[in-house]
Design a protein around this motif. Sequence first.
Motif, short mmCIF file in Angstrom:
data_model
loop_
_atom_site.label_atom_id
_atom_site.label_comp_id
_atom_site.label_asym_id
_atom_site.label_seq_id
_atom_site.Cartn_x
_atom_site.Cartn_y
_atom_site.Cartn_z
N ILE B 15 0.80 -1.35 0.05
CA ILE B 15 0.04 0.14 0.10
C ILE B 15 0.88 1.29 0.03
O ILE B 15 0.56 2.19 -0.56
N ASN B 16 2.00 1.15 0.59
CA ASN B 16 2.92 2.46 0.51
C ASN B 16 3.38 2.75 -0.85
O ASN B 16 4.26 3.49 -1.10
N LEU B 18 1.19 3.22 -3.12
CA LEU B 18 -0.01 3.90 -3.80
C LEU B 18 0.41 5.58 -4.31
O LEU B 18 0.12 5.65 -5.22
N PRO B 19 1.28 6.24 -3.49
CA PRO B 19 1.45 7.62 -3.90
C PRO B 19 2.38 7.61 -5.01
O PRO B 19 2.20 8.48 -5.93
N ARG B 22 -0.37 7.39 -7.58
CA ARG B 22 -1.11 8.64 -7.87
C ARG B 22 -0.38 9.46 -8.72
O ARG B 22 -0.71 10.43 -9.50
#
Lengths: 117, 137
Positions: B15-16, B18-19, B22
């Motif tokens: 999940i880290n 995800l940025p 983005r």
Amino acid sequence: MDLMIDVKKEKGYTLISVNGEIDLYNAKELKDRVGYVCDDSPDGGDLIIDFKDVDYIDSTGLGIMIGIKRRIAESNGGLVLVLHSDRINKLFDITGLKNIFTITRSVDDAVAALKKG
Amino acid sequence: MDVGVTDKIIIASEINELPIIREFIVSHIADAKLNEKERANVEFSVIEAVMNAIVHGNEYDRGKKIEVTYSGYPDRIEIKVKDSGAGFDPSKLPDPREPESLKAPSGRGVFFMRQMMSKVEFEFSPEGATVILTKML
């Protein structure tokens, strides 16, 4: 993706102000903080969650909100969400979640909604 | 004939990451003929697709990669998100607005994608599952 959570005990309810983004990355943090509040009020306390400066919530965040609602209901408390952002209101709207949550646009309206029951 | 630009990024199932996705998407759609709301919808849908890939497709196995491909065309943008999962039957996804699903803690990701994008398609193969998100310009 930072999330800031401020918990304030008011007369008759607890106000949780949330700033930031509620997503897969940090939604559990909000869930845990609400869990602590519920543990402190085992006989049932009302809760207002103010999405003060929340500009993003994803489907995980919405799922966490459903879990929070369930947790509060188990302790016989009431829950009102204060949603300021049009976009976030829209997410609750299109998913039908506005039908299971009490949602207001201001904390004052949320307090009034709690009093109404 | 389509004339467009294509770019690809590969991330671990974490999940880290995800940025990074983005930033990748935001930078690509910055110049697309989309208004602010449409841009936010595309960004939101891609993140939902990547979250599904991490959680359901690759089941948080950081050894399994997720491939995100952005293609920009004169009339549309297209984002493919590929994971290593076995896939699923999209026609069997429940409508989260139905009473029996309304209080479910999950199951809204694909619904959001369908609401926010022009077209959402799935491809499944022995190599993995791909969701294809299209936004007409």
